[in-house]
Design a protein around this motif. Structure first.
Motif, PDB file in Angstrom:
ATOM      1  N   UNK A  28       0.824  -1.209   0.000  1.00 52.02           N
ATOM      2  CA  UNK A  28       0.000   0.000   0.000  1.00 52.02           C
ATOM      3  C   UNK A  28       0.859   1.261   0.000  1.00 52.02           C
ATOM      4  N   UNK A  29       1.902   1.290   0.831  1.00 51.93           N
ATOM      5  CA  UNK A  29       2.752   2.488   0.889  1.00 51.93           C
ATOM      6  C   UNK A  29       3.462   2.721  -0.440  1.00 51.93           C
ATOM      7  N   UNK A  30       4.036   1.671  -1.025  1.00 50.98           N
ATOM      8  CA  UNK A  30       4.720   1.842  -2.316  1.00 50.98           C
ATOM      9  C   UNK A  30       3.715   2.229  -3.399  1.00 50.98           C
ATOM     10  N   UNK A  31       2.526   1.604  -3.392  1.00 51.86           N
ATOM     11  CA  UNK A  31       1.504   1.958  -4.374  1.00 51.86           C
ATOM     12  C   UNK A  31       1.017   3.383  -4.201  1.00 51.86           C
ATOM     13  N   UNK A  32       0.893   3.815  -2.952  1.00 48.84           N
ATOM     14  CA  UNK A  32       0.458   5.181  -2.663  1.00 48.84           C
ATOM     15  C   UNK A  32       1.503   6.191  -3.145  1.00 48.84           C
ATOM     16  N   UNK A  33       2.785   5.912  -2.905  1.00 44.76           N
ATOM     17  CA  UNK A  33       3.833   6.835  -3.353  1.00 44.76           C
ATOM     18  C   UNK A  33       3.906   6.859  -4.882  1.00 44.76           C
ATOM     19  N   UNK A  34       3.719   5.705  -5.518  1.00 43.17           N
ATOM     20  CA  UNK A  34       3.673   5.663  -6.989  1.00 43.17           C
ATOM     21  C   UNK A  34       2.560   6.583  -7.500  1.00 43.17           C
ATOM     22  N   UNK A  35       1.398   6.518  -6.854  1.00 43.28           N
ATOM     23  CA  UNK A  35       0.284   7.372  -7.286  1.00 43.28           C
ATOM     24  C   UNK A  35       0.589   8.846  -7.036  1.00 43.28           C
ATOM     25  N   UNK A  36       1.314   9.162  -5.949  1.00 43.67           N
ATOM     26  CA  UNK A  36       1.713  10.547  -5.691  1.00 43.67           C
ATOM     27  C   UNK A  36       2.632  11.059  -6.796  1.00 43.67           C
ATOM     28  N   UNK A  37       3.562  10.204  -7.220  1.00 42.72           N
ATOM     29  CA  UNK A  37       4.474  10.584  -8.305  1.00 42.72           C
ATOM     30  C   UNK A  37       3.696  10.852  -9.597  1.00 42.72           C
ATOM     31  N   UNK A  38       2.742   9.990  -9.903  1.00 37.64           N
ATOM     32  CA  UNK A  38       1.935  10.164 -11.113  1.00 37.64           C
ATOM     33  C   UNK A  38       1.059  11.407 -11.008  1.00 37.64           C
TER      34      UNK A  38
END
Length: 261
Positions: free
Chosen positions: A46-56
């Motif tokens: 979840x944390x890695x997916x959340x940060x990926x979405x922040x980058x996008x």
């Protein structure tokens, strides 16, 4: 600027690729129940997916600004998807992750600096602000549609829970960011259409808008109504409240919940 420099300015960062790899590996670990601690695997996913979405999210702001006339975003590294290139890396990454941990709320922080003076036309300014929340909306749809079409039938319960909780974060991020409060993207959408006097009066509140919205969500009555609305949206895509709640319980593996292992 040379062609080689442009390519470097737009080359996907190894940092971002590393985050995607972590998301993929931990997602597989949750699916295969490979990890000894399901909660810890879900936390990393979840944390890695959340940060990926922040980058996008921030990339969408920058890319729209580039097409709107701000050619400086490339040199600032905003088109590389590298979170470390953001104007305030702590505000852009650390604070949103803290919001998730404390309240299960997806709320991106401020990040890229757009040179608005280079952009002509109110509509372009509005589109730049809207681009980020739209990415969260697309991300949310990508996570919820497998539930809608029954593509997860037979998948492990933990994977259902992890996907549902990450989807909930994307839905909350899209909705909260569109609230017309200074400092949030929703205000950025309408700001170009306000009079100069109103913009000057509201400008001092911009640094506090994000914290004010998060603080308001700690009011029990507001929190209940807000999440009722979020769950209603997710139920429309056949994502049951049970899955997202279970995902949050697993995510907080340090609480000693029976779902944390």
């Amino acid at each position: 600027m040379t062609t080689a420099s442009i390519r470097r300015d737009r080359q996907v960062s190894p940092v971002f690729l590393g985050l995607v790899a972590i998301m993929a590996v931990t997602g597989w670990a949750v699916w295969a129940q490979y990890s000894a601690s399901t909660g810890f695997a879900i936390f990393l996913f979840v944390v890695s997916g959340w940060i990926v979405s922040l980058c996008l999210h921030e990339y969408a702001h920058a890319r729209t600004a580039l097409h709107g006339g701000d050619i400086t975003v490339g040199a600032k590294g905003y088109l590389t998807l590298n979170p470390l290139k953001y104007t305030h890396a702590a505000l852009s990454i650390l604070l949103p992750v803290i919001f998730v941990i404390l309240g299960g709320i997806g709320l991106p922080g401020g990040a890229v600096f757009i040179e608005r003076g280079r952009i002509q036309g109110r509509l372009k300014h509005s589109l730049i602000s809207a681009a980020g929340p739209l990415v969260n909306l697309v991300f949310a749809l990508a996570l919820m549609l497998p539930f809608t079409f029954g593509l997860l039938d037979g998948a492990p319960l933990a994977f259902h829970a992890a996907l549902a909780f990450l989807a909930l974060l994307q839905v909350t991020a899209a909705i909260l960011n569109l609230v017309p409060v200074p400092g949030l993207d929703g205000y950025g959408v309408i700001e170009p259409w306000l009079s100069y006097g109103i913009r000057r009066q509201l400008e001092p509140f911009a640094p506090f808008g994000l914290i004010a919205v998060f603080g308001l969500l700690w009011v029990p009555s507001v929190n209940v109504q807000f999440f009722d609305a979020i769950h209603a949206i997710m139920r429309a895509f056949h994502v049951d409240d049970y899955y997202s709640s279970l995902g949050y319980s697993w995510f907080r593996f340090w609480d000693g919940s029976p779902f944390g292992s």
